[in-house]
Motif scaffolding. Structure first.
Motif, PDB file in Angstrom:
ATOM      1  N   GLY A  59       0.499  -1.105  -0.113  1.00  0.00           N
ATOM      2  CA  GLY A  59       0.398  -0.022  -0.056  1.00  0.00           C
ATOM      3  C   GLY A  59       0.603   1.001   0.109  1.00  0.00           C
ATOM      4  O   GLY A  59       0.586   1.969  -0.492  1.00  0.00           O
ATOM      5  N   HIS A  60       1.761   0.919   0.571  1.00  0.00           N
ATOM      6  CA  HIS A  60       2.770   2.443   0.407  1.00  0.00           C
ATOM      7  C   HIS A  60       4.354   2.427   0.521  1.00  0.00           C
ATOM      8  O   HIS A  60       5.157   1.320   1.427  1.00  0.00           O
ATOM      9  N   ILE A  61       5.200   2.704  -0.885  1.00  0.00           N
ATOM     10  CA  ILE A  61       6.017   2.195  -0.993  1.00  0.00           C
ATOM     11  C   ILE A  61       7.036   4.394  -0.863  1.00  0.00           C
ATOM     12  O   ILE A  61       6.209   4.497  -2.265  1.00  0.00           O
ATOM     13  N   MET A 159      -2.005  10.104  -3.547  1.00  0.00           N
ATOM     14  CA  MET A 159      -0.834  10.862  -2.744  1.00  0.00           C
ATOM     15  C   MET A 159      -0.414  10.337  -1.544  1.00  0.00           C
ATOM     16  O   MET A 159      -2.152  10.505  -1.387  1.00  0.00           O
ATOM     17  N   GLU A 160      -0.015  10.987  -1.155  1.00  0.00           N
ATOM     18  CA  GLU A 160      -0.262  11.063   0.484  1.00  0.00           C
ATOM     19  C   GLU A 160      -0.225  12.259   0.790  1.00  0.00           C
ATOM     20  O   GLU A 160       0.293  12.861   0.583  1.00  0.00           O
ATOM     21  N   ASN A 161      -1.280  12.840   1.314  1.00  0.00           N
ATOM     22  CA  ASN A 161      -1.867  14.108   1.113  1.00  0.00           C
ATOM     23  C   ASN A 161      -2.418  15.181   0.787  1.00  0.00           C
ATOM     24  O   ASN A 161      -1.793  14.935  -0.671  1.00  0.00           O
ATOM     25  N   THR A 185      -4.549  13.316   4.244  1.00  0.00           N
ATOM     26  CA  THR A 185      -3.656  14.485   4.448  1.00  0.00           C
ATOM     27  C   THR A 185      -2.737  14.400   5.833  1.00  0.00           C
ATOM     28  O   THR A 185      -2.523  12.672   5.760  1.00  0.00           O
ATOM     29  N   HIS A 186      -1.646  14.455   5.451  1.00  0.00           N
ATOM     30  CA  HIS A 186      -0.125  14.369   6.234  1.00  0.00           C
ATOM     31  C   HIS A 186      -0.182  14.388   8.304  1.00  0.00           C
ATOM     32  O   HIS A 186      -1.318  13.650   8.919  1.00  0.00           O
ATOM     33  N   GLY A 187       1.126  15.293   7.807  1.00  0.00           N
ATOM     34  CA  GLY A 187       1.501  15.723   9.571  1.00  0.00           C
ATOM     35  C   GLY A 187       0.427  16.462  10.182  1.00  0.00           C
ATOM     36  O   GLY A 187       1.227  16.856  11.013  1.00  0.00           O
ATOM     37  N   SER A 227      -4.695   6.413   6.256  1.00  0.00           N
ATOM     38  CA  SER A 227      -3.969   6.576   7.366  1.00  0.00           C
ATOM     39  C   SER A 227      -3.638   8.193   7.676  1.00  0.00           C
ATOM     40  O   SER A 227      -3.834   8.933   6.766  1.00  0.00           O
ATOM     41  N   HIS A 228      -2.569   8.185   8.706  1.00  0.00           N
ATOM     42  CA  HIS A 228      -2.448  10.192   9.148  1.00  0.00           C
ATOM     43  C   HIS A 228      -3.444  10.487   9.906  1.00  0.00           C
ATOM     44  O   HIS A 228      -3.388  11.778   9.970  1.00  0.00           O
ATOM     45  N   LEU A 229      -4.746  10.213   9.646  1.00  0.00           N
ATOM     46  CA  LEU A 229      -6.092  10.331  10.218  1.00  0.00           C
ATOM     47  C   LEU A 229      -6.656  10.867  10.925  1.00  0.00           C
ATOM     48  O   LEU A 229      -6.123  10.354  12.057  1.00  0.00           O
ATOM     49  N   SER A 248      -3.406   2.628   3.996  1.00  0.00           N
ATOM     50  CA  SER A 248      -2.449   1.698   2.952  1.00  0.00           C
ATOM     51  C   SER A 248      -1.467   1.832   3.729  1.00  0.00           C
ATOM     52  O   SER A 248      -0.506   1.297   2.835  1.00  0.00           O
ATOM     53  N   HIS A 249      -1.040   1.997   4.782  1.00  0.00           N
ATOM     54  CA  HIS A 249       0.095   1.658   5.974  1.00  0.00           C
ATOM     55  C   HIS A 249       0.252   2.217   7.100  1.00  0.00           C
ATOM     56  O   HIS A 249       0.383   3.479   8.099  1.00  0.00           O
ATOM     57  N   SER A 250      -0.863   1.290   7.634  1.00  0.00           N
ATOM     58  CA  SER A 250      -0.996   2.375   9.162  1.00  0.00           C
ATOM     59  C   SER A 250      -0.864   0.715   9.888  1.00  0.00           C
ATOM     60  O   SER A 250      -1.669  -0.063   9.710  1.00  0.00           O
ATOM     61  N   GLU A 260      -1.820   7.870  18.141  1.00  0.00           N
ATOM     62  CA  GLU A 260      -3.504   7.999  17.024  1.00  0.00           C
ATOM     63  C   GLU A 260      -3.324   7.556  15.564  1.00  0.00           C
ATOM     64  O   GLU A 260      -3.965   6.935  15.235  1.00  0.00           O
ATOM     65  N   ARG A 261      -1.384   7.753  15.604  1.00  0.00           N
ATOM     66  CA  ARG A 261      -1.041   7.440  14.252  1.00  0.00           C
ATOM     67  C   ARG A 261      -1.759   6.024  13.821  1.00  0.00           C
ATOM     68  O   ARG A 261      -2.133   5.395  12.365  1.00  0.00           O
ATOM     69  N   ASN A 262      -1.898   4.762  15.129  1.00  0.00           N
ATOM     70  CA  ASN A 262      -2.390   3.753  14.361  1.00  0.00           C
ATOM     71  C   ASN A 262      -3.295   3.428  14.546  1.00  0.00           C
ATOM     72  O   ASN A 262      -4.152   4.351  15.499  1.00  0.00           O
ATOM     73  N   SER A 357       3.929  -1.230   3.710  1.00  0.00           N
ATOM     74  CA  SER A 357       5.014  -1.419   4.042  1.00  0.00           C
ATOM     75  C   SER A 357       5.812   0.320   4.873  1.00  0.00           C
ATOM     76  O   SER A 357       6.670   0.191   5.703  1.00  0.00           O
ATOM     77  N   ASP A 358       5.636   0.601   4.519  1.00  0.00           N
ATOM     78  CA  ASP A 358       6.045   2.024   3.994  1.00  0.00           C
ATOM     79  C   ASP A 358       7.790   2.130   3.492  1.00  0.00           C
ATOM     80  O   ASP A 358       8.499   3.230   4.153  1.00  0.00           O
ATOM     81  N   TYR A 359       8.385   0.946   3.495  1.00  0.00           N
ATOM     82  CA  TYR A 359       9.449   0.914   2.606  1.00  0.00           C
ATOM     83  C   TYR A 359       9.983   2.339   1.617  1.00  0.00           C
ATOM     84  O   TYR A 359       9.110   2.869   1.011  1.00  0.00           O
TER      85      TYR A 359
HETATM   86 ZN    ZN Z   1       2.590   8.390   5.513  1.00  0.00          ZN
END
Ligand code: ZN
Length: 418
Positions: A59-61, A159-161, A185-187, A227-229, A248-250, A260-262, A357-359
């Motif tokens: 889901g996320h590289i 798209m991440e964010n 969103t992201h951070g 993810s990230h929300l 996608s990556h939690s 909260e990120r998880n 994975s978030d590789y």
């Molecule tokens: Zn991320």
């Protein structure tokens, strides 16, 4: 429980190959407790067969982000990073979602996030242009299935964010360019919704514009990535979205209490009821509260060494130093990822978990899951724990593709006014 690893055999081998012994490095995290990383060779062989046979979606590289730091040719074997073509092939990877990552500071200047997103999409298209016999963009589930048969690695894009989405027309633009999920969103909070990392809680969930964005994503056929929300954003998305969603990556918050990120058990259940999937992040800090400090300490040691030795992190030397340190200092093991999968399966069944994975996007990774060649280690562990071949097919990619198909179907219905 705190599990520290001694340097296992493959790391000593790696060190020998790179001409660097662990004692060379002041930073190698040697500990006397030996973690057992052995894998039954017969299970590993079966696992390798399954990863080659089933469609494997990640889901996320963060390859595009990595390339903005230090460029390498990922159509060939690379020295740095977690992803390249030969390693992806060895690991059985078929459809890694390429992350079009927009840092939160791009939100400040109008138009700036959109320019960056377009340039990162250009970059992914460039990978395909460079090696059309190896890679192809995928914009549908059919593309992923067909391209697997053709022996190509699909590069779908997420798209991440959602910062580049300033108007609903921008959604159309990015759909046309191939974006098939958007992490809203992201951070930091943005104009769409609130972030798990931001205490401001600007909207207490989705903004009014964010509600329209979710509706339009449903209509176009873009997966809403949760993810990230913030938790309240996720609950509001689940109520609003007519199509299934995924993370996608939690990973599971059960193992990182209070973070909260998880995703909490309650959120995982609510998402599963809407047929969604949580795609487990391999980053060590996602896997256990006890690993977060260790992962941070590793990053700090790398930064400090680079500063003290005038090593530019964006230079080849700086990037390779970081790679070496990461590989010498795994945090946790591949079994921790299997624990997260077990937890989700116990909560909501095997139809709602996948891999993200978030590789190339995290510093600390667990032993046995160092890069995209290593998925078979995780699969061997799942086989050991009694998962059937069919279950493994779902976890590797079947579940993620089911969500994507659901989103495609809902879009078709909405466009036909059904
Ligand atoms: Zn991320």
């Amino acid at each position: 429980m705190r599990r520290r690893l001694a340097l296992p055999a493959f790391i000593l081998l790696f060190a020998a190959m790179t001409g660097c012994t662990p004692t060379d490095s002041p930073d190698a995290d040697v500990d006397s407790t030996e973690a057992d990383l052995t894998i039954d060779p017969a299970l590993l062989e079966r696992a390798q067969d399954l990863t080659q046979r089933f469609i494997l979606v990640d889901g996320h590289i963060d390859v595009p982000y990595r390339m903005t730091e230090y460029e390498e040719d990922i159509t060939q074997a690379t020295e740095g990073g977690d992803f390249d073509y030969p390693r992806a092939k060895a690991g059985g990877l078929n459809a890694p979602f390429m992350s079009i990552f927009i840092p939160a500071d791009r939100q400040e200047i109008e138009g700036s996030a959109k320019i960056l997103a377009d340039s990162l999409i250009d970059m992914v298209e460039g990978f395909v242009e460079r090696a059309p016999e190896k890679y192809a963009i995928a914009t549908s589930v059919d593309d992923v299935r067909r391209q697997k048969e053709e022996g190509l690695i699909s590069l779908p894009m997420g798209m991440e964010n959602g910062a580049p989405i300033e108007t609903l027309d921008d959604l159309r633009h990015f759909y046309d360019r191939g974006i098939r999920y958007i992490t809203l969103t992201h951070g930091r909070d943005n104009r769409i919704c609130d972030s798990s990392y931001d205490d401001t809680r600007t909207w207490k969930g989705l903004s009014p514009f964010g509600e329209q964005v979710v509706d339009e994503m449903n209509r176009l056929g873009i997966i809403v990535d949760i993810s990230h929300l913030s938790d309240s954003t996720i609950f509001q998305v689940l109520r609003r979205s007519k199509a299934p969603v995924f993370a996608s990556h939690s990973s599971a918050r059960h193992f990182t209490p209070g973070w909260e990120r998880n995703m909490s058990d309650e959120l995982i259940k609510a998402m599963a009821e809407r047929d969604g999937v949580i795609m487990i992040n391999f980053g060590s800090s996602f896997l256990g509260g006890e690993y977060q400090q260790e992962g941070r300490a590793l990053s700090q040691r790398i930064d400090q060494y680079q500063t003290e030795h005038n090593l530019d992190p964006r230079s080849a030397e700086g990037a390779l130093y970081r790679e070496r340190q990461r590989k010498l200092n795994p945090v946790g093991t591949f079994r921790d990822v299997a624990d997260h999968i077990d937890h989700v399966v116990a909560l909501v069944g095997v139809d709602h978990v996948g891999l993200g994975s978030d590789y190339d996007g995290v510093t600390a990774l667990p032993a046995g899951l160092e890069d995209v060649s290593t998925y078979p280690n995780l699969v061997a562990e799942l086989l050991k724990r009694g998962y059937s071949d069919e279950d493994i097919g779902k976890i590797l990619g079947g579940n993620a593709l089911r969500v994507w198909s659901g989103v495609e179907r809902v879009a078709q219905e909405l466009q036909q006014g059904m």
